[in-house]
Design a protein around this motif. Structure first.
Motif, PDB file in Angstrom:
ATOM      1  N   ILE A 180       0.878  -1.103  -0.077  1.00 56.62           N
ATOM      2  CA  ILE A 180       0.051  -0.169  -0.033  1.00 56.62           C
ATOM      3  C   ILE A 180       1.027   1.307  -0.040  1.00 56.62           C
ATOM      4  CG2 ILE A 180      -1.574   1.250   1.379  1.00 56.62           C
ATOM      5  CD1 ILE A 180      -2.460  -1.521   2.374  1.00 56.62           C
ATOM      6  N   MET A 181       0.957   1.833  -0.957  1.00 53.57           N
ATOM      7  CA  MET A 181       1.915   2.772  -1.242  1.00 53.57           C
ATOM      8  C   MET A 181       1.246   4.403  -1.511  1.00 53.57           C
ATOM      9  SD  MET A 181       4.557   0.988  -3.852  1.00 53.57           S
ATOM     10  CE  MET A 181       4.563  -0.992  -4.007  1.00 53.57           C
ATOM     11  N   ASN A 182       0.175   4.359  -0.948  1.00 52.04           N
ATOM     12  CA  ASN A 182      -0.317   6.094  -1.359  1.00 52.04           C
ATOM     13  C   ASN A 182      -1.274   6.225  -0.036  1.00 52.04           C
ATOM     14  OD1 ASN A 182      -2.684   7.746  -2.250  1.00 52.04           O
ATOM     15  ND2 ASN A 182      -1.145   8.302  -3.489  1.00 52.04           N
ATOM     16  N   GLY A 183      -0.625   7.470   0.613  1.00 50.81           N
ATOM     17  CA  GLY A 183      -1.301   7.547   2.081  1.00 50.81           C
ATOM     18  C   GLY A 183      -2.967   8.193   1.574  1.00 50.81           C
ATOM     19  N   THR A 184      -3.078   9.161   0.761  1.00 55.21           N
ATOM     20  CA  THR A 184      -4.246   9.505   0.684  1.00 55.21           C
ATOM     21  C   THR A 184      -5.347   8.615   0.128  1.00 55.21           C
ATOM     22  OG1 THR A 184      -3.206  11.749  -0.268  1.00 55.21           O
ATOM     23  CG2 THR A 184      -5.672  11.372  -1.096  1.00 55.21           C
ATOM     24  N   SER A 185      -4.949   7.780  -0.712  1.00 59.08           N
ATOM     25  CA  SER A 185      -6.178   6.670  -1.134  1.00 59.08           C
ATOM     26  C   SER A 185      -6.464   5.925  -0.016  1.00 59.08           C
ATOM     27  CB  SER A 185      -5.731   6.010  -2.277  1.00 59.08           C
ATOM     28  OG  SER A 185      -4.697   5.280  -2.156  1.00 59.08           O
ATOM     29  N   ASN A 186      -5.380   5.602   0.761  1.00 59.59           N
ATOM     30  CA  ASN A 186      -5.715   4.691   2.031  1.00 59.59           C
ATOM     31  C   ASN A 186      -6.502   5.371   3.116  1.00 59.59           C
ATOM     32  OD1 ASN A 186      -4.992   1.904   2.981  1.00 59.59           O
ATOM     33  ND2 ASN A 186      -3.814   2.650   4.474  1.00 59.59           N
ATOM     34  N   ASP A 218      -3.638  10.529  -6.798  1.00 63.27           N
ATOM     35  CA  ASP A 218      -3.929   9.502  -5.779  1.00 63.27           C
ATOM     36  C   ASP A 218      -5.231   8.745  -5.951  1.00 63.27           C
ATOM     37  OD1 ASP A 218      -1.987  11.111  -3.877  1.00 63.27           O
ATOM     38  OD2 ASP A 218      -3.415  12.700  -4.269  1.00 63.27           O
ATOM     39  N   ILE A 219      -6.062   9.256  -6.716  1.00 64.57           N
ATOM     40  CA  ILE A 219      -7.571   8.483  -6.633  1.00 64.57           C
ATOM     41  C   ILE A 219      -7.431   7.594  -7.747  1.00 64.57           C
ATOM     42  CG2 ILE A 219      -9.955   8.677  -6.947  1.00 64.57           C
ATOM     43  CD1 ILE A 219      -9.329  11.647  -5.684  1.00 64.57           C
ATOM     44  N   GLU A 220      -6.780   7.997  -8.851  1.00 57.88           N
ATOM     45  CA  GLU A 220      -6.799   6.941 -10.196  1.00 57.88           C
ATOM     46  C   GLU A 220      -5.497   6.186 -10.015  1.00 57.88           C
ATOM     47  OE1 GLU A 220      -9.421   6.900 -11.444  1.00 57.88           O
ATOM     48  OE2 GLU A 220     -10.386   8.413 -11.242  1.00 57.88           O
ATOM     49  N   GLY A 221      -4.577   6.151  -9.112  1.00 59.04           N
ATOM     50  CA  GLY A 221      -3.590   5.269  -8.943  1.00 59.04           C
ATOM     51  C   GLY A 221      -2.237   5.624  -9.689  1.00 59.04           C
ATOM     52  N   HIS A 222      -2.413   6.898 -10.366  1.00 52.63           N
ATOM     53  CA  HIS A 222      -1.204   7.260 -10.982  1.00 52.63           C
ATOM     54  C   HIS A 222       0.372   7.497 -10.150  1.00 52.63           C
ATOM     55  CE1 HIS A 222      -4.240   8.871 -13.842  1.00 52.63           C
ATOM     56  NE2 HIS A 222      -4.082   7.629 -14.031  1.00 52.63           N
ATOM     57  N   ASP A 223      -0.191   8.028  -8.964  1.00 54.73           N
ATOM     58  CA  ASP A 223       0.919   8.138  -8.088  1.00 54.73           C
ATOM     59  C   ASP A 223       1.575   6.847  -7.441  1.00 54.73           C
ATOM     60  OD1 ASP A 223       1.988   9.979  -5.705  1.00 54.73           O
ATOM     61  OD2 ASP A 223       1.405   8.356  -4.457  1.00 54.73           O
ATOM     62  N   VAL A 224       0.818   5.928  -7.227  1.00 55.82           N
ATOM     63  CA  VAL A 224       1.458   4.467  -7.062  1.00 55.82           C
ATOM     64  C   VAL A 224       2.075   3.956  -7.980  1.00 55.82           C
ATOM     65  CG1 VAL A 224       0.662   1.993  -6.166  1.00 55.82           C
ATOM     66  CG2 VAL A 224      -0.614   4.007  -5.485  1.00 55.82           C
ATOM     67  N   SER A 246       0.200  -1.674 -15.497  1.00 56.03           N
ATOM     68  CA  SER A 246      -1.394  -1.211 -15.569  1.00 56.03           C
ATOM     69  C   SER A 246      -1.971  -0.624 -14.111  1.00 56.03           C
ATOM     70  CB  SER A 246      -1.990  -2.607 -15.978  1.00 56.03           C
ATOM     71  OG  SER A 246      -1.852  -3.445 -14.605  1.00 56.03           O
ATOM     72  N   CYS A 247      -2.791   0.252 -14.617  1.00 50.40           N
ATOM     73  CA  CYS A 247      -3.192   1.022 -13.532  1.00 50.40           C
ATOM     74  C   CYS A 247      -4.646   1.316 -13.470  1.00 50.40           C
ATOM     75  CB  CYS A 247      -2.450   2.324 -13.498  1.00 50.40           C
ATOM     76  SG  CYS A 247      -2.784   3.632 -12.330  1.00 50.40           S
ATOM     77  N   THR A 248      -5.480   0.875 -12.345  1.00 42.30           N
ATOM     78  CA  THR A 248      -6.571   1.063 -11.861  1.00 42.30           C
ATOM     79  C   THR A 248      -6.859   1.885 -10.291  1.00 42.30           C
ATOM     80  OG1 THR A 248      -7.314  -0.860 -12.877  1.00 42.30           O
ATOM     81  CG2 THR A 248      -9.128   0.147 -11.746  1.00 42.30           C
ATOM     82  N   GLY A 249      -7.458   2.775 -10.121  1.00 37.53           N
ATOM     83  CA  GLY A 249      -7.667   3.645  -8.950  1.00 37.53           C
ATOM     84  C   GLY A 249      -8.682   3.124  -8.161  1.00 37.53           C
ATOM     85  N   ILE A 250      -9.156   4.012  -7.221  1.00 41.07           N
ATOM     86  CA  ILE A 250     -10.249   3.697  -6.048  1.00 41.07           C
ATOM     87  C   ILE A 250     -11.469   4.536  -6.567  1.00 41.07           C
ATOM     88  CG2 ILE A 250      -8.594   3.078  -4.240  1.00 41.07           C
ATOM     89  CD1 ILE A 250      -9.387   5.707  -3.043  1.00 41.07           C
ATOM     90  N   SER A 251     -11.677   5.073  -7.656  1.00 40.45           N
ATOM     91  CA  SER A 251     -12.752   6.181  -7.723  1.00 40.45           C
ATOM     92  C   SER A 251     -14.081   5.333  -7.789  1.00 40.45           C
ATOM     93  CB  SER A 251     -12.604   7.080  -9.188  1.00 40.45           C
ATOM     94  OG  SER A 251     -12.209   6.405 -10.268  1.00 40.45           O
ATOM     95  N   GLY A 252     -13.752   4.180  -8.368  1.00 39.63           N
ATOM     96  CA  GLY A 252     -15.036   3.254  -8.389  1.00 39.63           C
ATOM     97  C   GLY A 252     -15.540   2.607  -7.212  1.00 39.63           C
ATOM     98  N   ILE A 253     -15.135   2.788  -6.175  1.00 49.11           N
ATOM     99  CA  ILE A 253     -15.320   2.298  -4.833  1.00 49.11           C
ATOM    100  C   ILE A 253     -16.203   3.443  -4.101  1.00 49.11           C
ATOM    101  CG2 ILE A 253     -14.541   1.197  -2.520  1.00 49.11           C
ATOM    102  CD1 ILE A 253     -12.243   0.189  -4.203  1.00 49.11           C
ATOM    103  N   ALA A 284       4.111  -5.799 -13.485  1.00 49.21           N
ATOM    104  CA  ALA A 284       3.482  -4.890 -12.312  1.00 49.21           C
ATOM    105  C   ALA A 284       2.399  -4.235 -12.785  1.00 49.21           C
ATOM    106  CB  ALA A 284       4.817  -3.769 -12.361  1.00 49.21           C
ATOM    107  N   ARG A 285       1.573  -3.978 -11.297  1.00 49.64           N
ATOM    108  CA  ARG A 285       0.315  -3.548 -11.712  1.00 49.64           C
ATOM    109  C   ARG A 285      -0.047  -2.425 -10.205  1.00 49.64           C
ATOM    110  NH1 ARG A 285      -1.412  -9.050 -11.248  1.00 49.64           N
ATOM    111  NH2 ARG A 285      -1.837  -8.754 -13.578  1.00 49.64           N
ATOM    112  N   VAL A 286      -0.922  -1.775 -10.543  1.00 48.45           N
ATOM    113  CA  VAL A 286      -1.626  -1.062  -9.227  1.00 48.45           C
ATOM    114  C   VAL A 286      -3.207  -1.459  -9.585  1.00 48.45           C
ATOM    115  CG1 VAL A 286      -2.291   1.127  -8.617  1.00 48.45           C
ATOM    116  CG2 VAL A 286      -0.009   0.816  -9.737  1.00 48.45           C
ATOM    117  N   ALA A 287      -3.853  -1.734  -8.389  1.00 41.81           N
ATOM    118  CA  ALA A 287      -5.236  -2.080  -8.630  1.00 41.81           C
ATOM    119  C   ALA A 287      -5.947  -2.147  -7.522  1.00 41.81           C
ATOM    120  CB  ALA A 287      -5.605  -3.388  -9.156  1.00 41.81           C
TER     121      ALA A 287
END
Ligand SMILES: NC(=O)C1=CN([C@@H]2O[C@H](COP(=O)(O)OP(=O)(O)OC[C@H]3O[C@@H](n4cnc5c(N)ncnc54)[C@H](O)[C@@H]3O)[C@@H](O)[C@H]2O)C=CC1
Ligand SMILES: N[C@@H](CC=O)C(=O)O
Length: 363
Positions: A180-186, A218-224, A246-253, A284-287
């Motif tokens: 878990i590498m992003n403080g904001t999204s967590n 932060d929200i779309e995962g680009h930072d991670v 590959s990169c998916t963020g948390i905006s859909g949650i 490598a991926r972010v999801a």
């Protein structure tokens, strides 16, 4: 006693917190770390630039509200940031780059870092763009000019994840990293679990100093995505480009999704990972992943982050600590300055011991 003159590029949350640390703890650093720090230049898009080669008096700057700070009209001040001139021409030992992270091409921070290294100045940065997108080139440039390029704060803020891997995991084969590498999204995922809507949670993360200037990253995962590139490049020698992750963020949650997961014994987490494939390449991926409660990363809450290193001899080694925060990230910059001091003054420190050993040997 050594002294380092610093040029601060960007005077937002992180570099301002570094200035606060220097103002509040400078004497202690001198006593404990063997060097003093002096700020000789500051540039900022909004405030302009300020130069005093005898050392800037930080107290009045820190007393001003961040949004109201203007260097125009001060002796040595200008409304123009004059980054290139300050970085190249003002005599400083270390350029501290903490402007906005640009995940697309790393600019203008990438140019700031290049100018500094080409001018024979050490660089510390918390900016993920230059490290993720041009880390190898910048390390080469630093070596050519006999200076250091340090970037501990680019992954997990002040938590020493990169130095732990470089200095303490030697001799192990690292086969993958996951974290878990992003403080904001967590932090936001925790607020969603409490029923708070996404826009409110984002505003709270911004107020707490965790979010990027554009929190979409932060929200779309680009930072991670950038952090996975940095970690994979550093510990797996992966040479990843952005399109490789590959990169998916948390905006859909939604708050409902987060609460439904809790009722099933799960927690949504934004997980970044990189693993070596049997053919030696790295995947490598972010999801977002709904982790079971017993998973080591499921209990990591708020702006705290964690990275698990998968190794051959030790199994999984997990490091956890702050992933965001102004002061926490300013500490990463201090740790970079300490690393520069240790690297460039190692000979000074060991010289007396060498002399003693040589003299003993000669008899
Ligand atoms: N805040 C945090 O928890 C962490 C931040 N970072 C990174 O550290 C860097 C700084 O973060 P913060 O201080 O929180 O951001 P911030 O948005 O508070 O401050 C950035 C400052 O840079 C200035 N700036 C932007 N472009 C500039 C330019 N071209 N020339 C001069 N000044 C410029 C802005 O005016 C602003 O004051 C960012 O790259 C961020 O991604 C890394 C780890 C954690
Ligand atoms: N916005 C980032 C800051 C640190 O890199 C985060 O929230 O992790």
């Amino acid at each position: 006693m050594g002294r380092y003159d610093l040029a601060l590029i960007g005077f937002g949350g992180v570099n301002r917190a570094l200035a606060e640390l220097i103002a509040a703890r400078g004497d202690r650093f001198a006593e404990e770390l063997g060097f003093t720090l002096r700020v000789v230049a500051i540039t900022d898009l909004r405030a302009g630039s300020l130069v005093d080669t005898a050392g800037i008096d930080l107290a009045p700057l820190l007393a001003a509200e961040p949004g109201e700070l203007s260097f125009a009209g001060l002796p040595g001040g200008s409304a123009d940031p004059r980054n290139k001139w300050v970085i190249r021409e003002v005599p400083a030992d270390i350029v501290v780059e903490a402007t906005f992270t640009n995940p697309n091409d790393g600019e203008p921070a990438l140019s700031h870092v290049r100018w500094a290294l080409e001018s024979g100045k050490h660089v510390c940065t918390t900016n993920k763009g230059p490290v993720a997108l041009a880390g190898s080139e910048l390390k080469r440039l630093a070596a050519e000019h006999g200076v250091s390029f340090e970037f501990e704060g680019s992954v997990l803020s002040g938590t020493p994840i990169l130095r732990t891997a470089q200095r303490l995991l030697g001799g192990l084969e690292i086969t993958g990293v996951q974290g878990i590498m992003n403080g904001t999204s967590n932090y936001i995922l925790g607020r969603l679990e409490e029923g708070v809507e996404l826009p409110t949670a984002v505003t709270q993360a911004q107020e707490l100093g965790y979010a990027e200037a554009d929190p979409t990253a932060d929200i779309e995962g680009h930072d991670v995505q950038l952090k996975v590139m940095i970690l994979a490049n550093e510990v797996l020698g992966a040479g990843l480009r952005r399109e490789d992750v590959s990169c998916t963020g948390i905006s859909g949650i939604t708050p409902q999704d987060a609460q439904d997961a809790i009722s099933k014994g799960l927690r949504w987490k934004l997980v970044g990972s990189a693993a070596r494939r049997p053919d030696g390449t790295v995947e490598a991926r972010v999801a977002p992943v709904a982790l079971p409660a017993h998973h080591a990363l499921a209990g990591i809450s708020g702006p705290v982050n964690a990275v698990a290193f998968h190794t051959d001899l030790l199994g999984t080694v997990t490091v956890s600590g702050p992933g965001a925060g102004r002061t926490e990230t300013a500490y990463a910059l201090l740790s970079d300055i300490i690393a520069i001091h240790q690297h460039h003054h190692a000979d000074d420190d060991t010289a007396p011991l060498h002399r003693v050993l040589q003299e003993t040997h000669r008899g």
